[in-house]
Design an enzyme around this catalytic site. Structure first.
Site, short mmCIF file in Angstrom:
data_model
loop_
_atom_site.label_atom_id
_atom_site.label_comp_id
_atom_site.label_asym_id
_atom_site.label_seq_id
_atom_site.Cartn_x
_atom_site.Cartn_y
_atom_site.Cartn_z
N THR A 175 0.74 -1.03 0.02
CA THR A 175 0.21 0.07 0.10
C THR A 175 0.92 1.16 0.08
OG1 THR A 175 -0.04 0.20 2.40
CG2 THR A 175 -1.77 -1.11 1.55
N ILE A 230 -3.38 -9.25 2.72
CA ILE A 230 -3.79 -10.47 3.89
C ILE A 230 -5.27 -10.94 3.65
CG2 ILE A 230 -1.70 -10.06 5.36
CD1 ILE A 230 -3.77 -8.37 6.99
N THR A 262 -1.12 -2.79 19.55
CA THR A 262 -0.87 -1.18 20.02
C THR A 262 -1.43 -0.91 21.42
OG1 THR A 262 -1.37 1.05 19.62
CG2 THR A 262 -2.81 -0.38 18.62
N ASP A 263 -0.66 -0.12 22.07
CA ASP A 263 -1.25 0.29 23.34
C ASP A 263 -2.44 0.95 23.09
OD1 ASP A 263 -0.06 2.82 22.13
OD2 ASP A 263 1.21 3.26 23.95
N GLU A 264 -2.76 1.79 21.86
CA GLU A 264 -3.96 2.68 21.67
C GLU A 264 -5.24 1.84 21.84
OE1 GLU A 264 -3.69 5.18 18.21
OE2 GLU A 264 -1.41 4.97 18.38
N TYR A 314 -8.90 3.40 14.10
CA TYR A 314 -7.71 2.86 13.94
C TYR A 314 -7.68 1.62 15.19
CZ TYR A 314 -2.83 1.57 15.04
OH TYR A 314 -1.77 0.76 15.21
N LYS A 328 -7.79 -2.33 15.50
CA LYS A 328 -6.87 -3.22 16.09
C LYS A 328 -7.33 -3.82 17.53
CE LYS A 328 -2.84 -3.08 15.29
NZ LYS A 328 -2.24 -4.19 14.52
N ASN A 364 4.31 3.95 21.04
CA ASN A 364 4.71 4.34 19.81
C ASN A 364 6.14 4.20 19.58
OD1 ASN A 364 2.16 6.19 20.81
ND2 ASN A 364 2.96 7.31 18.74
N HIS A 405 -8.72 13.34 20.01
CA HIS A 405 -7.33 13.19 20.20
C HIS A 405 -7.03 12.51 21.63
CE1 HIS A 405 -3.16 15.31 19.57
NE2 HIS A 405 -3.20 13.73 19.84
P1 NAD Z 1 3.25 1.01 8.24
O1 NAD Z 1 1.85 1.54 8.17
O2 NAD Z 1 4.40 1.54 8.28
O3 NAD Z 1 3.23 -0.35 7.54
C1 NAD Z 1 2.06 -1.38 7.42
C2 NAD Z 1 2.52 -2.34 6.29
O4 NAD Z 1 1.25 -3.14 5.99
C3 NAD Z 1 2.97 -1.76 4.93
O5 NAD Z 1 4.15 -2.34 4.48
C4 NAD Z 1 1.79 -2.12 4.16
O6 NAD Z 1 1.97 -2.21 2.71
C5 NAD Z 1 1.20 -3.19 4.65
N1 NAD Z 1 -0.08 -3.72 4.32
C6 NAD Z 1 -1.35 -2.76 4.59
N2 NAD Z 1 -2.50 -3.36 4.35
C7 NAD Z 1 -2.22 -4.54 3.95
C8 NAD Z 1 -2.89 -5.57 3.38
N3 NAD Z 1 -4.23 -5.73 3.34
N4 NAD Z 1 -2.29 -6.67 3.04
C9 NAD Z 1 -0.84 -6.77 3.27
N5 NAD Z 1 -0.03 -5.86 3.61
C10 NAD Z 1 -0.89 -4.68 4.02
O7 NAD Z 1 2.90 0.15 9.96
P2 NAD Z 1 3.87 0.18 11.04
O8 NAD Z 1 4.02 1.59 11.77
O9 NAD Z 1 4.99 -0.46 10.58
O10 NAD Z 1 3.02 -0.82 12.02
C11 NAD Z 1 3.21 -2.09 11.87
C12 NAD Z 1 2.14 -2.84 12.82
O11 NAD Z 1 2.70 -2.38 14.29
C13 NAD Z 1 0.70 -2.44 12.70
O12 NAD Z 1 0.05 -3.59 13.12
C14 NAD Z 1 0.57 -1.39 14.00
O13 NAD Z 1 -0.73 -1.36 14.50
C15 NAD Z 1 1.52 -1.80 15.03
N6 NAD Z 1 2.03 -0.96 15.70
C16 NAD Z 1 2.59 0.36 15.11
C17 NAD Z 1 3.20 1.22 16.24
C18 NAD Z 1 3.74 2.49 15.68
O14 NAD Z 1 4.16 3.22 16.28
N7 NAD Z 1 4.11 2.48 14.28
C19 NAD Z 1 3.02 1.04 17.63
C20 NAD Z 1 2.71 0.00 18.26
C21 NAD Z 1 2.01 -1.29 17.16
P1 TYD Z 2 1.33 9.82 15.29
O1 TYD Z 2 2.67 9.90 15.08
O2 TYD Z 2 0.28 9.84 14.32
O3 TYD Z 2 1.05 8.80 16.43
P2 TYD Z 2 -0.21 8.24 17.12
O4 TYD Z 2 -1.40 9.05 16.65
O5 TYD Z 2 -0.58 6.75 16.65
O6 TYD Z 2 0.10 8.31 18.53
O7 TYD Z 2 1.10 11.17 16.23
C1 TYD Z 2 1.58 11.28 17.70
C2 TYD Z 2 1.32 12.48 18.47
O8 TYD Z 2 1.68 13.64 17.59
C3 TYD Z 2 -0.13 12.53 18.58
O9 TYD Z 2 -0.52 12.94 19.55
C4 TYD Z 2 -0.66 13.44 17.40
C5 TYD Z 2 0.23 14.69 17.35
N1 TYD Z 2 0.92 15.17 16.02
C6 TYD Z 2 0.76 16.45 15.66
O10 TYD Z 2 0.88 17.12 16.78
N2 TYD Z 2 0.99 16.83 14.32
C7 TYD Z 2 0.99 16.15 13.31
O11 TYD Z 2 1.43 16.48 12.32
C8 TYD Z 2 0.86 14.64 13.32
C9 TYD Z 2 1.01 13.68 12.35
C10 TYD Z 2 0.59 14.22 14.91
#
Ligand code: NAD
Ligand code: TYD
Length: 360
Positions: free
Chosen positions: A38, A62, A136-138, A162, A166, A191, A300
Site C-alpha cells: 500500500t 492479507i 498497539t497500546d492505543e 484505527y 486493532k 509509539n 485525540h
Molecule cells: P506501516 O503503516 O508503516 O506498515 C504497514 C505495512 O502493512 C505496509 O508495508 C503495508 O503495505 C502493509 N499492508 C497494509 N495493508 C495490507 C494488506 N491488506 N495486506 C498486506 N499488507 C498490507 O505500519 P507500522 O507502523 O510498521 O506498524 C506495523 C504494525 O505495528 C501494525 O499492526 C501497527 O498497528 C502496529 N504498531 C505500530 C506502532 C507504531 O508506532 N508505528 C506501535 C505499536 C503497534
Molecule cells: P502519530 O505519529 O500520528 O501517532 P499516534 O497518533 O498513533 O500516537 O502522532 C503522535 C502524536 O503527535 C499524536 O498525539 C498526534 C500528534 N501529531 C501532531 O501534533 N502533528 C502532526 O502533524 C501529527 C502527524 C501528529
C-alpha cells in the site's frame, strides 16, 4: 531452519524487524514477507536483503485468502509475525472502512490460514508453531495526564477507528486462543520511532518539514503525551516473546519514555540545528518560529503510557536505546536518506498532505 512468515514487512516496523532478524540469526532462518505494498509499504526499505537466498517477497493482500493459503501450502511455516495493518489514526478518521477490512478481516484470514495449516486431526497443533499478533497500546484508550499506566489487564477502551479495528483484531486472536487453544501471543506496544517510518507520523513529518523550512504542525495545545520506543527495541521484544514468552499471553511493550508532542518537536529542531553546519542555509530558518499550533485531531487521546513490568520480569526484555541517542540516530538517518524521503513524498503524499493540513 525456522521459516518465518512476516506480514507487512515492507512497512516501518516490519522492515526494521526483518533487518533485526537477519542481523541476529543470519542464514539460520528463512523469512517470507507478504505485503500488499500500500502507500505505506516500500520495497526500498528491504533492498539490502532482497537478493538473499533465505528471503522471499510475496506481493499479496492479507485479505486474499487464496494467496495466503498458497503460502502456507507451499511452505512449512513455523512462525507468523503479523504486522500488516492500516496504521495511521488520521487516515482512519477520514476513511474507517479500509481499517476494518485490513485490520479485522485481514487478521481473521491470517488466523484461519495458520490454524488450517497447523491443526492436527485431534484438534491440537503441530509442535513449536507460534503466531505473534503485533498490536498497539492505543487499544487501552487514553490516560489522564497524571493517571497511571496501561497494564495487560487494563480494559480495552479504543477511541479512534484505527484503535477500534486493532482492538477487534486483538479480540479475534484472543478468541482463537480461547476457543481452539491456537498457539499465539499478542504484544501491545507504545509509539515507535526510527528509520523507515512513513512521514505521515509525527517524528518523520516534523524532520521532513523542518529540513524544508516548512511549518511544523502541532495538534491542539501540543501537550498530548506518547511513550516513545526505538523501533529496534520493539523488534527485539517481538523476537523474545516468540522465543521465551508463555503461549496465550499478552505482553505490553514500552520504555517509560513519555514525552509531550511539543517537547519532541523542540528536540528535533535543536538536534537538527546542532547537526547542520553554520554555512547551511537551512539552519537560519530552523527556529521555533516554524512551530504552528493547528486544529486538534478529533477524539485525540491525551496520554499513552505502558507499564512494561510483565515482559521485563518474565522474559528479561528491557529497552536498550536511550531516547537522546535514538532520536539523534533517527534524525541522522533521515538526514542521510534524502532520496528515500523524496521518493516516498512524491505523488500521492503531496495530495494527502495538502488535504490533511490545508484546513488546519
Ligand atoms: P506501516 O503503516 O508503516 O506498515 C504497514 C505495512 O502493512 C505496509 O508495508 C503495508 O503495505 C502493509 N499492508 C497494509 N495493508 C495490507 C494488506 N491488506 N495486506 C498486506 N499488507 C498490507 O505500519 P507500522 O507502523 O510498521 O506498524 C506495523 C504494525 O505495528 C501494525 O499492526 C501497527 O498497528 C502496529 N504498531 C505500530 C506502532 C507504531 O508506532 N508505528 C506501535 C505499536 C503497534
Ligand atoms: P502519530 O505519529 O500520528 O501517532 P499516534 O497518533 O498513533 O500516537 O502522532 C503522535 C502524536 O503527535 C499524536 O498525539 C498526534 C500528534 N501529531 C501532531 O501534533 N502533528 C502532526 O502533524 C501529527 C502527524 C501528529
Amino acid at each position: 531452519m525456522k521459516t518465518y512468515l512476516v506480514t507487512g514487512g515492507a512497512g516501518f516496523i516490519g522492515s526494521n524487524y526483518i533487518h533485526y532478524m537477519f542481523g541476529k540469526y543470519g542464514d539460520t532462518i528463512r523469512i517470507i514477507n507478504v505485503d500488499a505494498l500500500t502507500y505505506a509499504g516500500n520495497p526500498e526499505n528491504l533492498k539490502e536483503v532482497e537478493t538473499k537466498d533465505n528471503y522471499t517477497f510475496v506481493k499479496a493482500d492479507i485479505c486474499d485468502k487464496e494467496a495466503i493459503e498458497k503460502i502456507f501450502a507451499e511452505n512449512e511455516i513455523d512462525r507468523v509475525v503479523h504486522f500488516a495493518a492500516e496504521s495511521h489514526v488520521d487516515r482512519s478518521i477520514k476513511n474507517p472502512e479500509v481499517f476494518v477490512q485490513t485490520n479485522v478481516y485481514g487478521t481473521a484470514v491470517m488466523l484461519n490460514c495458520a490454524k488450517a495449516a497447523w491443526e492436527l486431526p485431534d484438534g491440537s497443533f503441530k509442535e513449536g508453531k507460534r503466531f505473534l499478533h503485533v498490536s498497539t497500546d492505543e487499544v487501552y484508550g487514553s490516560l489522564e495526564e497524571d493517571g497511571g499506566y496501561f497494564y495487560e489487564t487494563t480494559p480495552y477502551a479504543p477511541h479512534s477507528p484505527y484503535s477500534a479495528s486493532k482492538a477487534g483484531s486483538d479480540m479475534l486472536v484472543k478468541a482463537y486462543m480461547d476457543t481452539y487453544h491456537f498457539p499465539a501471543n499478542i504484544t501491545n506496544c507504545s509509539n515507535n520511532y526510527g528509520p523507515y517510518q512513513f512521514p505521515e507520523k509525527l517524528i518523520p513529518l516534523i524532520i521532513n518539514n523542518a529540513l524544508q523550512g516548512k511549518k511544523l504542525p502541532v495538534y491542539g495545545d501540543g501537550k498530548n503525551v506518547r511513550d516513545w520506543l526505538y523501533v529496534e527495541d520493539h523488534a527485539k521484544a517481538i523476537d523474545m516473546v516468540q522465543e521465551k514468552g508463555r503461549l496465550f499471553e499478552t505482553y505490553n511493550v514500552g520504555g517509560h519514555n513519555e514525552k509531550q508532542n511539543i517537547e519532541i518537536v523542540k528536540i528535533i529542531i535543536e538536534t537538527l540545528r546542532d547537526m547542520l553546519p553554520e554555512t547551511d542555509e537551512r539552519r537560519a530558518h530552523l527556529t521555533e518560529d516554524l512551530i504552528t499550533y493547528v486544529e486538534d485531531r478529533k477524539g485525540h487521546d491525551r496520554r499513552y503510557a505502558i507499564a512494561p513490568d510483565k515482559i521485563r520480569e518474565e522474559i528479561g526484555w528491557e529497552p536498550e536505546t536511550m531516547f537522546k541517542d535514538g532520536i539523534r540516530r533517527t534524525i541522522e538517518w533521515y538526514f542521510d536518506h534524502e532520496d528515500w524521503m523524496k521518493n516516498v513524498t512524491s505523488g500521492d503524499y503531496q495530495k494527502y498532505y495538502e488535504e490533511m493540513y490545508r484546513a488546519k
